[in-house]
Design a protein around this motif. Structure first.
Motif, PDB file in Angstrom:
ATOM      1  N   VAL A  15       0.673  -1.191   0.107  1.00 26.35           N
ATOM      2  CA  VAL A  15       0.029   0.009  -0.046  1.00 26.35           C
ATOM      3  C   VAL A  15       0.880   1.177  -0.041  1.00 26.35           C
ATOM      4  N   VAL A  64       0.998   0.575  -4.395  1.00 27.61           N
ATOM      5  CA  VAL A  64      -0.093   1.215  -4.918  1.00 27.61           C
ATOM      6  C   VAL A  64       0.315   2.551  -5.804  1.00 27.61           C
ATOM      7  N   HIS A  71      -2.887   7.391  -7.150  1.00 26.68           N
ATOM      8  CA  HIS A  71      -4.181   6.638  -6.827  1.00 26.68           C
ATOM      9  C   HIS A  71      -4.278   7.089  -5.176  1.00 26.68           C
ATOM     10  N   LYS A 110      -6.723   8.058  -3.454  1.00 21.97           N
ATOM     11  CA  LYS A 110      -7.979   7.257  -2.648  1.00 21.97           C
ATOM     12  C   LYS A 110      -7.615   5.870  -1.959  1.00 21.97           C
ATOM     13  N   ILE A 111      -6.864   5.043  -2.816  1.00 19.05           N
ATOM     14  CA  ILE A 111      -6.559   3.751  -2.494  1.00 19.05           C
ATOM     15  C   ILE A 111      -5.316   3.901  -1.466  1.00 19.05           C
ATOM     16  N   LYS A 112      -4.227   4.901  -1.607  1.00 20.13           N
ATOM     17  CA  LYS A 112      -3.277   5.164  -0.749  1.00 20.13           C
ATOM     18  C   LYS A 112      -3.956   5.478   0.779  1.00 20.13           C
ATOM     19  N   LEU A 133      -6.020   4.136   2.149  1.00 24.11           N
ATOM     20  CA  LEU A 133      -6.506   2.989   3.036  1.00 24.11           C
ATOM     21  C   LEU A 133      -5.479   2.802   4.182  1.00 24.11           C
ATOM     22  N   ASP A 152      -0.671   0.443 -14.372  1.00 26.45           N
ATOM     23  CA  ASP A 152       0.165   1.648 -13.398  1.00 26.45           C
ATOM     24  C   ASP A 152       1.061   2.304 -14.134  1.00 26.45           C
ATOM     25  N   GLU A 207      -9.297   0.959 -14.123  1.00 25.70           N
ATOM     26  CA  GLU A 207      -7.877   1.285 -14.366  1.00 25.70           C
ATOM     27  C   GLU A 207      -7.556   1.760 -15.716  1.00 25.70           C
ATOM     28  N   VAL A 221      -6.732  -7.830  -5.230  1.00 29.93           N
ATOM     29  CA  VAL A 221      -6.377  -6.746  -4.800  1.00 29.93           C
ATOM     30  C   VAL A 221      -6.423  -6.582  -3.122  1.00 29.93           C
ATOM     31  N   ILE A 222      -6.426  -5.213  -2.685  1.00 31.32           N
ATOM     32  CA  ILE A 222      -6.162  -5.241  -1.216  1.00 31.32           C
ATOM     33  C   ILE A 222      -7.043  -6.040  -0.541  1.00 31.32           C
TER      34      ILE A 222
END
Ligand SMILES: Cc1cc2nc3c(=O)[nH]c(=O)nc-3n(C[C@H](O)[C@H](O)[C@H](O)COP(=O)(O)OP(=O)(O)OC[C@H]3O[C@@H](n4cnc5c(N)ncnc54)[C@H](O)[C@@H]3O)c2cc1C
Ligand SMILES: NC(=O)c1ccc[n+]([C@@H]2O[C@H](COP(=O)([O-])OP(=O)(O)OC[C@H]3O[C@@H](n4cnc5c(N)ncnc54)[C@H](OP(=O)(O)O)[C@@H]3O)[C@@H](O)[C@H]2O)c1
Length: 481
Positions: free
Chosen positions: A58, A62, A66, A68-70, A72, A175, A225, A397-398
């Motif tokens: 993460v 990631v 990104h 928003k995902i970071k 997390l 990515d 993505e 995914v996570i």
């Protein structure tokens, strides 16, 4: 001699001391599942990591854009800040400078290995080792400031290339292609370290070819993505309609039954790809997409067979043209195509690494297990468990790691009465220190966070990652900062 404690024996068990090795999503979700259960009232969890920083991929995988995902990381943080959990960074398990699985097992009632799958996979084609050819793993680690990357491989000359080939059509390929095609200006608001940002600023890459050996029916990227590629300012995505052939493995039964067989994600991807292909024609030509600052060319049915060399470094990739075989695979057609590129990134998946002292299946790159219980010689090894990518392999995914961790914790809890009869150290950290290790605890990590915020402020940016071991450890020890 260790100061030993043992949980109350009998039907239930009152105290359980668990080490989780790895602080990525699977490690933190394992800790969370241990906190959320009610079978064992007193659980203490130490989340160990070889790095002085938590969150695994993460933080170090990631993509920086990104956000928003970071973010997390905030929910993972809440678990690591629980009173019953301690983060123990800078403690490797199984390595030459770390602690062996056998010695670690002396300190805790149970150990759960959540060490991920950090290595890259090779193409095994001639020329793969040429300068200018890298794994996407290394590129990702570089822009993510992973301290293992070492001397800056991309700042030097790799981004001098005008054309880059990315091999593979998974989300990692998307990515790295996006980072190559996105202007550095947009990355300035992220935590990309200064050297990587500077190199991306100077990058001369104008054409990025993302190349799949099979067709769009088998592409592994997800639609969100994929769509993002089309939203990059100044970049144009080009798709050749002739390369969007569907696999008869899907179309034949669909035609016969009239019912949809194509998975929903493939349908959605095709819609996006067809939208882009409507703008184009053949996408191989250099003039196609002229006018855009950068072009992303999505190619299918091209299997890499050789990396070409000129002047001692990579000059391009030779691909064999393939066609669907009707069963989900492809066959070579006998035709070839060369794509010129001075930078080649292979994004063909990750691979688990053997941890000395722990069983390993070299074919699958995972630790053999039954519902998360580590198997030694085919039988469950008391007190040893696995979760995450090292258990399942490098896909998912996570969120996939949450259910994976829950399964492992269910096995551990079923074993709890027997585990609690094992001895464990009262103060495992004190023992680790006696063994010569220098753990970075949560306060040390907070100190790294403050140092990264300070570095960012000095550069007129938000927090900026420290990219090297010495910088991270110095920041961790400077807890008065
Ligand atoms: C480049 C990339 C980008 C991704 N982007 C996304 C995304 O945007 N969204 C999404 O949902 N998923 C994404 N994923 C997938 C997601 O990151 C994984 O599902 C997840 O990180 C796997 O979790 P893990 O805990 O098994 O492994 P990891 O996250 O790799 O964590 C393993 C941890 O173990 C530590 N460790 C390793 N060896 C040892 C050792 N010997 N001793 C002690 N500690 C050790 C490592 O330092 C690391 O902290 C991405 C994956 C990659 C590769
Ligand atoms: N934003 C996100 O959610 C995000 C971002 C990054 C990663 N992830 C997740 O992380 C996991 C890993 O992603 P990944 O992209 O590394 O792996 P992946 O999804 O398994 O994709 C690997 C790609 O490499 C290709 N490939 C493998 N061997 C090859 C070879 N020898 N020659 C040519 N092509 C080859 C595969 O093609 P074949 O199918 O033909 O084998 C596939 O297209 C995935 O589950 C992914 O979804 C998620």
């Amino acid at each position: 001699m260790l100061e030993a404690t043992s949980g109350k024996s009998g039907k239930g068990c009152a105290v359980l001391s668990v080490a989780v090795v790895g602080s990525g999503p699977s490690g933190v979700y394992t800790a969370q599942a241990l906190l959320r259960q009610s079978l064992v009232p007193d659980v203490r969890v130490h989340v160990l990591d070889r790095l002085p920083t938590p969150y695994g991929l993460v933080r170090y995988g990631v993509a920086p854009d990104h956000e928003k995902i970071k973010s997390l990381q905030n929910s993972l943080r809440a678990v690591l800040e629980d009173d019953r959990v301690a983060f123990v960074g800078n403690v490797g398990v199984g390595g030459p400078d770390g602690v062996s699985p056998a010695r670690l097992a002396e300190l805790y009632h149970a150990v759960v290995y959540c060490v991920g799958a950090s290595a890259d996979r090779a193409l095994a084609v001639p020329g793969e080792g040429l300068p200018g050819s890298y794994s996407a793993t290394r590129f990702v680690s570089w822009y993510s400031a992973h301290p293992d990357v070492g001397a800056d491989p991309f700042a030097r000359d790799a981004l001098e290339a005008r054309s880059a080939v990315v091999i593979g059509v998974g989300n990692v390929a998307v990515d790295v292609a996006r980072i190559l095609a996105r202007g550095a200006d947009e990355l300035r608001r992220t935590d990309v370290p200064p050297a990587a940002l500077g190199a991306l600023e100077r990058s001369r890459v104008r054409d990025v070819h993302i190349v799949g050996r099979r067709g769009p029916s088998q592409a592994r990227f997800t639609t969100k993505e994929l769509r993002e590629l089309g939203a990059l300012p100044g970049a144009r995505v080009l798709v050749d309609p002739a390369e969007l052939a569907l696999d008869p493995a899907y179309t034949a039964p669909e035609e016969a039954s009239g019912a949809p067989v194509l998975p929903a994600v493939v349908r959605r991807n095709l819609e996006v790809l067809r939208g882009w292909s409507a703008d184009g024609g053949p996408v191989g030509g250099a003039s196609c997409g002229a006018g855009a600052a950068r072009r992303i060319r999505l190619r299918f049915f091209l299997r890499p067979v050789e990396l070409l060399e000129r002047g001692g470094r990579v000059a391009g990739v030779r691909f064999a043209r393939t066609a669907p075989d009707g069963a989900g695979g492809v066959l070579d057609t006998g035709a070839y195509e060369d794509i010129e590129a001075r930078l080649v990134l292979r994004a063909v998946g990750y691979r688990g690494v053997e941890l000395p002292g722990l069983p390993f299946d070299p074919v699958r790159g995972t630790v053999p297990h039954a519902a998360g219980r580590v198997l030694r010689g085919g039988s469950p090894s008391p007190g040893e468990y696995v979760a995450g990518w090292i258990k399942r392999g490098p896909t998912g995914v996570i969120g996939s790691n949450r259910s994976c961790a829950k399964e492992t914790v269910a096995s551990l809890l079923a074993d709890a009465p027997a585990l609690a009869r094992r001895t464990a150290a009262d103060d495992p950290l004190a023992v680790l220190r006696r063994w010569g290790l220098r753990p970075v605890e949560w306060s040390g990590w907070l100190s790294i966070e403050r140092a990264e915020a300070e570095l960012g402020r000095s550069l007129g940016r938000g927090p900026v990652k420290i990219p090297d071991w010495s910088g991270l450890l110095a920041a961790a020890r400077d807890e008065d900062r």
